[in-house]
Structures are given as structure tokens and as C-alpha cells.
Design a protein around this motif. Structure first.
Motif, PDB file in Angstrom:
ATOM      1  N   ALA A 209      56.676  36.457 -10.188  1.00  0.00           N
ATOM      2  CA  ALA A 209      55.733  35.988  -9.082  1.00  0.00           C
ATOM      3  C   ALA A 209      55.784  36.651  -8.341  1.00  0.00           C
ATOM      4  O   ALA A 209      54.675  36.369  -7.783  1.00  0.00           O
ATOM      5  CB  ALA A 209      56.590  34.198  -9.630  1.00  0.00           C
ATOM      6  N   TYR A 210      55.661  36.899  -7.237  1.00  0.00           N
ATOM      7  CA  TYR A 210      56.091  37.588  -5.816  1.00  0.00           C
ATOM      8  C   TYR A 210      54.774  38.688  -6.637  1.00  0.00           C
ATOM      9  O   TYR A 210      54.373  38.690  -5.507  1.00  0.00           O
ATOM     10  CB  TYR A 210      57.237  37.604  -5.615  1.00  0.00           C
ATOM     11  CG  TYR A 210      57.356  38.364  -3.810  1.00  0.00           C
ATOM     12  CD1 TYR A 210      56.884  38.122  -2.898  1.00  0.00           C
ATOM     13  CD2 TYR A 210      56.776  40.065  -4.346  1.00  0.00           C
ATOM     14  CE1 TYR A 210      56.794  38.708  -2.009  1.00  0.00           C
ATOM     15  CE2 TYR A 210      56.941  40.579  -2.988  1.00  0.00           C
ATOM     16  CZ  TYR A 210      56.593  40.075  -1.794  1.00  0.00           C
ATOM     17  OH  TYR A 210      56.759  40.489  -0.714  1.00  0.00           O
ATOM     18  N   TYR A 211      55.310  39.869  -6.846  1.00  0.00           N
ATOM     19  CA  TYR A 211      54.500  41.230  -7.007  1.00  0.00           C
ATOM     20  C   TYR A 211      53.103  40.869  -7.979  1.00  0.00           C
ATOM     21  O   TYR A 211      52.393  41.122  -8.088  1.00  0.00           O
ATOM     22  CB  TYR A 211      55.493  41.629  -7.561  1.00  0.00           C
ATOM     23  CG  TYR A 211      56.358  42.339  -7.025  1.00  0.00           C
ATOM     24  CD1 TYR A 211      56.116  43.509  -6.483  1.00  0.00           C
ATOM     25  CD2 TYR A 211      58.644  41.770  -7.413  1.00  0.00           C
ATOM     26  CE1 TYR A 211      57.357  43.466  -5.284  1.00  0.00           C
ATOM     27  CE2 TYR A 211      58.678  42.431  -6.469  1.00  0.00           C
ATOM     28  CZ  TYR A 211      58.574  43.150  -5.507  1.00  0.00           C
ATOM     29  OH  TYR A 211      59.900  43.803  -4.810  1.00  0.00           O
ATOM     30  N   ALA A 212      52.901  40.043  -8.543  1.00  0.00           N
ATOM     31  CA  ALA A 212      51.822  39.915  -9.606  1.00  0.00           C
ATOM     32  C   ALA A 212      51.357  39.401  -8.088  1.00  0.00           C
ATOM     33  O   ALA A 212      49.923  39.507  -8.878  1.00  0.00           O
ATOM     34  CB  ALA A 212      51.657  38.265 -10.535  1.00  0.00           C
ATOM     35  N   GLN A 213      51.218  38.469  -7.506  1.00  0.00           N
ATOM     36  CA  GLN A 213      49.724  38.332  -6.520  1.00  0.00           C
ATOM     37  C   GLN A 213      49.343  39.574  -5.870  1.00  0.00           C
ATOM     38  O   GLN A 213      48.264  39.757  -5.684  1.00  0.00           O
ATOM     39  CB  GLN A 213      49.986  37.439  -5.668  1.00  0.00           C
ATOM     40  CG  GLN A 213      50.801  35.471  -5.937  1.00  0.00           C
ATOM     41  CD  GLN A 213      49.889  35.010  -7.605  1.00  0.00           C
ATOM     42  OE1 GLN A 213      48.616  35.346  -7.275  1.00  0.00           O
ATOM     43  NE2 GLN A 213      50.572  34.539  -8.316  1.00  0.00           N
ATOM     44  N   ILE A 214      50.529  40.028  -5.887  1.00  0.00           N
ATOM     45  CA  ILE A 214      49.844  41.335  -5.106  1.00  0.00           C
ATOM     46  C   ILE A 214      49.492  41.951  -5.969  1.00  0.00           C
ATOM     47  O   ILE A 214      48.231  43.074  -5.566  1.00  0.00           O
ATOM     48  CB  ILE A 214      51.363  42.484  -4.935  1.00  0.00           C
ATOM     49  CG1 ILE A 214      51.863  41.413  -3.462  1.00  0.00           C
ATOM     50  CG2 ILE A 214      50.925  43.675  -3.711  1.00  0.00           C
ATOM     51  CD1 ILE A 214      53.618  42.079  -3.629  1.00  0.00           C
ATOM     52  N   GLN A 215      49.888  42.840  -7.593  1.00  0.00           N
ATOM     53  CA  GLN A 215      48.710  43.349  -8.263  1.00  0.00           C
ATOM     54  C   GLN A 215      47.414  43.210  -8.411  1.00  0.00           C
ATOM     55  O   GLN A 215      46.748  43.589  -9.497  1.00  0.00           O
ATOM     56  CB  GLN A 215      50.065  43.235  -9.714  1.00  0.00           C
ATOM     57  CG  GLN A 215      51.352  43.513  -9.526  1.00  0.00           C
ATOM     58  CD  GLN A 215      52.596  42.955 -10.283  1.00  0.00           C
ATOM     59  OE1 GLN A 215      52.390  42.806 -10.920  1.00  0.00           O
ATOM     60  NE2 GLN A 215      53.906  44.185 -10.008  1.00  0.00           N
ATOM     61  N   LYS A 216      47.802  41.414  -8.503  1.00  0.00           N
ATOM     62  CA  LYS A 216      46.366  41.290  -8.939  1.00  0.00           C
ATOM     63  C   LYS A 216      44.900  41.481  -8.201  1.00  0.00           C
ATOM     64  O   LYS A 216      43.985  41.915  -8.261  1.00  0.00           O
ATOM     65  CB  LYS A 216      45.861  39.366  -9.620  1.00  0.00           C
ATOM     66  CG  LYS A 216      46.882  39.057 -10.396  1.00  0.00           C
ATOM     67  CD  LYS A 216      47.114  37.570 -10.351  1.00  0.00           C
ATOM     68  CE  LYS A 216      47.735  37.006 -11.515  1.00  0.00           C
ATOM     69  NZ  LYS A 216      47.765  35.956 -11.814  1.00  0.00           N
ATOM     70  N   ARG A 217      45.532  41.613  -7.003  1.00  0.00           N
ATOM     71  CA  ARG A 217      44.704  41.983  -5.832  1.00  0.00           C
ATOM     72  C   ARG A 217      44.775  44.258  -5.795  1.00  0.00           C
ATOM     73  O   ARG A 217      42.994  43.778  -5.452  1.00  0.00           O
ATOM     74  CB  ARG A 217      45.584  41.163  -4.374  1.00  0.00           C
ATOM     75  CG  ARG A 217      44.825  42.478  -2.720  1.00  0.00           C
ATOM     76  CD  ARG A 217      45.085  41.575  -1.501  1.00  0.00           C
ATOM     77  NE  ARG A 217      46.816  41.747  -0.877  1.00  0.00           N
ATOM     78  CZ  ARG A 217      47.886  41.182  -1.344  1.00  0.00           C
ATOM     79  NH1 ARG A 217      47.713  39.909  -1.523  1.00  0.00           N
ATOM     80  NH2 ARG A 217      48.638  41.725  -1.143  1.00  0.00           N
TER      81      ARG A 217
END
Length: 463
Positions: A209-217
Motif C-alpha cells: 500500500a505504501y508503494y502503490a501511491q508512489i506508483q500511481k503518481r
């Protein structure tokens, strides 16, 4: 090894009845691999000279499995062999070879590798440009970008830029600019637990969940830098739907002009997974993604999605940059080469001389390298760079010292020692020599009376 309990629960839910077979792969040896440099070698040439007893990676045209013990039995392993220092291959985990192999780069493209360090994918993308167009290889970490630069130089490429910028700034500077983009996104690294067990501890600190926000950006920024008709490949070395299919679904909703494209298949690849609560049409689009699982292929695992921006970009006429007039010592040195300098232009920053690829004028950014660094124009002389040596060959430089990989002088040269070369014929008896191993450049030396003064770059020397 001890895997996080929550990770095991999520993998069991993801894989169902396949889960026990997947879990058993942790008891198997880690597969190592290398990818030969297609800028310098053909498949036939590599297989004729391969010292490691490698076997082809079936889903990648220039990838090979390497048995570490076999390589070391025959001398130095892959990371210590003179061929490595000649840039003939890049050591890479076999499934990690997939993303660059599935992005259809063509000569003349403008290509962006957004999260490029340490360079495993960037070096392959650069080779496939065949000297036309250019690659922008970026990493937000300056220290990692330095390792990226070294690997691009070792590969012998000339048409690239290395930047260390926040992707947000790149997005501002390059709207709808690139023909092809690779985003090998930072991720929770579930596919690396087998190879690097410490990654499992980091997973508990920073879960998917932490990385998903970075990946979406990142993926939205990549989409906005892609030209209409261009292709973007998004990849991770993790298994979580949050970091894979959910990121792709997010992109497709936020950017309706993007569509998934099915990459070149391989029988061991799996399709992307459906997402609960998504429409059948969306899940059909997600099935075009590919997954590599260690219980189905001989690799640690990967995810890749190939995406196209709808429409076609208008034709453009790139601005022609003007070359400067080079100092006479630089001109005299370059006369000893037959390197093609027709596709680009020369530039100087202080004493440092560069050859930049042709194309549109580049914006002001934090560059670690702009094009091929040729060397330094000192007073009345020119000192060629290690990068230039790696971009040359016996066919493109007029005097060479060619050593065998088994000659003790090869190791001495790589350690920075002076060597005697009186028994080796050279075109010139004095001056600059391109030092090679079996016809492939290693670096520079200066010859005088059969003694070669070592000019191998100190930062690359064999320890």
C-alpha cells in the motif's frame, strides 16, 4: 527462510492451489543470468566465446542463465571476467530481462527510462536504438544515477542523457515528448525475497500500500510524457495486485486515452489477474498484462504491462544544433578514429568535450551526462575518456593492443599496472593505443618503446 505471515496469506489468496508449488521455489537455488551486449555482439559470436557454459533464457533473445560454480571453475566468475570489463554483458536476474525486451523500441525513438538505476533495462533500451534517436535515463537518487552512468558507459553507448530529477519536473519539461517510456517502478520487492532475504523485513515496514501511491503518481506522469501513438511499459518485481493490476486500472480510468496492449507472449507467462468489483471490460484489459512466477519460469518473478497512448502525433522537424569548432588537439585525436559523428554535435564545458545526439534542444535539468564524454582538451593536448574508449573498437581506432582474456597482462592492465607489449604488433609504435581483450575495448594506454603506460580509468580498476 522466514517470510512475513501477512505476505504468505496474501500469496495463498492470490495463487490458490498453486501456492504450495510457489512456496517450494524458496528451497531451490537462485538462478543467475546475464544479457549480452547486442551493440557489440551477435548471438552467434557470444555463444562461440561464452566462457561460462550459459544456457539461453527462452523469453529474451539475448539473455542467458549462468551457473555461478561453472563460471568460477573456468576462472573468474561473470563479475570478474575481462569480458565484463569490456562491457560484453550485463549481469541481470532472468525475469528482470523481460520489461526492456517487451517495449518495442525502434532506432530513432526518443526513449525515457524513468527509474533507471542501476541500468539493467536502460542499457538494453540504449542498445536497441542502434545509435539513432536517444535515451534519457533518469533516477531521482544521485548516488544511484552515478552507478547508472557507469553501466551506460561500459555498454559503449553514445546517444544518451543521464538525469537525476524528480519525475514531476521531467513531466513539466517533456509534455507528450517521448516515443517509448519504461517505468520499472520502486516496489515492495516481493519477487526479490528469495534472492535477497532482507527484503522481507523491509516489506513489513513498507508494504504494498505504501508503494502503490508512489506508483500511481509515476504512471500518470509517464502517461503525460508519452506522445500520442507511443508505448509505455510499466513493471515491478512484486506480486501484489495493489502494485500491479490496481495501478494499471487506476491509469486507465484517469487517462482514458491509454489502452493495454498484449506483449509478446511466452508459454510460462501468466495473464494479469481480475480485480474484484471491476467491470468485465476493465478486467479484460487487465488480462493483457503479464506475470512471471518462479514456479512457472526459471526466474524470481516480475509483472509487466504494455500500454499505448491512442492517436498519432503530428510530424515534427527537430531543431538542428550547431557544432562548435573543436581545439586542434581534439581534432587531431579524432582523426585517429573512424567513429561516425554525423548524427549529433560537439559541445564543450570548460575543458570537457562532449558529442551529443541529434534531436530537439534539451531543457535545463540536473544532468550527470549529456551524450558521449570524449575527454579533456588540455593545453596543447587531448586526454581521451574511458567512455570514448568503450564506444570504440579495433575497427574504429587506428592503433590497438589486443590481448587474450587468459593473458596475465590483461589482469595487470585492469589493475592499473604498466605492462610490456613489445611482442604485440601495433599500427603505431608510440602514442595512444586502444587496449582490447580479444577485439573488444577495455580502455586507453600510451605506448613508448614497448612499454604501455596505463591509462585505464582508476575508478573502474579491478581490485
Amino acid at each position: 527462510m522466514e517470510l512475513p505471515k501477512k505476505f504468505k496469506e496474501e500469496m495463498k489468496e492470490l495463487l490458490g492451489e498453486e501456492y504450495p508449488v510457489y512456496l517450494a521455489t524458496y528451497d531451490q537455488p537462485v538462478r543467475q543470468g546475464l544479457r549480452f551486449n547486442s551493440r557489440k555482439l551477435t548471438k552467434e559470436k557470444w555463444e562461440a566465446m561464452d566462457p561460462f557454459g550459459s544456457q539461453p533464457v527462452p523469453w529474451t533473445k539475448n539473455g542467458y542463465f549462468v551457473e555461478k560454480e561453472k563460471g568460477e571453475e573456468k576462472g573468474a566468475g561473470p563479475s570478474g571476467h575481462p569480458y565484463y570489463y569490456a562491457g560484453l554483458y550485463y549481469i541481470q536476474e532472468p525475469s528482470a530481462m523481460t520489461p526492456a525486451s517487451r517495449l518495442p523500441v525502434e532506432p530513432g525513438d526518443r526513449v525515457l527510462d524513468l527509474c533507471a538505476a542501476p541500468g539493467g533495462k536502460a542499457t538494453e533500451l540504449g542498445c536497441r536504438l542502434s545509435g539513432k534517436g536517444f535515451l534519457v535515463a533518469n533516477d531521482i537518487s544521485n548516488s544511484r544515477a552515478k552507478a547508472l552512468l557507469k553501466n551506460l558507459e561500459m555498454t559503449g553507448l553514445a546517444n544518451y542523457y543521464v538525469t537525476s530529477e524528480d519525475p514531476e519536473k521531467l513531466c513539466e519539461k517533456f509534455p507528450e515528448y517521448f516515443h517509448k517510456i519504461l517505468i520499472d517502478a520502486p516496489c515492495s520487492g516481493e519477487g526479490m525475497f528469495h534472492k535477497e532475504p532482507q527484503m522481507a523485513r523491509y516489506w513489513e515496514e513498507k508494504p504494498p500500500a505504501y508503494y502503490a501511491q508512489i506508483q500511481k503518481r509515476l504512471i500518470l506522469q509517464g502517461a503525460d510524457m508519452l506522445r500520442p501513438g507511443g508505448m509505455l511499459l510499466y513493471s515491478t518485481c512484486t506480486f501484489s495486485k495493489k502494485e500491479n493490476e490496481e495501478v494499471i486500472a487506476y491509469l486507465l480510468k484517469e487517462r482514458p486515452d491509454m489502452e493495454t496492449v498484449e506483449p509478446e507472449p511466452y508459454e510460462g507467462f501468466s495473464k494479469g489477474f481480475p480485480l474484484e468489483g471491476e467491470a468485465e471490460e476493465m478486467n479484460g484489459r487487465l488480462q493483457k498484462c503479464i506475470r512471471l512466477f518462479p514456479h512457472k519460469i526459471s526466474g524470481e518473478g516480475h509483472f509487466a504491462a504494455l500500454i499505448r497512448k491512442k492517436g498519432e502525433a503530428a510530424e515534427e522537424r527537430p531543431a538542428k544544433e550547431k557544432s562548435i569548432s573543436l581545439p586542434l588537439p581534439v581534432q587531431d585525436f579524432l582523426k585517429m578514429t573512424s567513429m561516425d559523428f554525423s548524427r549529433g554535435f560537439f559541445k564543450m564545458e570548460g575543458e570537457r568535450v562532449y558529442f551529443l545526439p541529434e534531436g530537439g534542444a534539451m531543457p535545463r535539468l540536473r544532468y550527470l551526462r549529456t551524450g558521449l564524454y570524449l575527454g579533456e582538451a588540455k593545453k596543447n593536448r587531448f586526454e581521451p575518456s574511458q567512455a570514448l574508449a568503450m564506444a570504440l573498437s579495433p575497427e574504429t581506432f587506428d592503433s590497438c593492443i589486443n590481448l587474450s582474456s587468459e593473458d596475465i597482462r590483461t589482469v595487470k592492465y585492469l589493475k592499473g599496472e604498466t605492462i610490456e607489449t613489445g611482442d604485440i604488433p601495433t599500427a603505431r609504435e608510440t602514442g595512444w593505443q586502444l587496449v582490447c581483450v580479444e577485439g573488444f575495448a577495455l580502455g586507453w594506454g600510451k605506448l613508448n618503446n614497448g612499454i604501455l603506460k596505463n591509462k585505464y580509468y582508476a575508478g573502474w580498476r579491478l581490485r
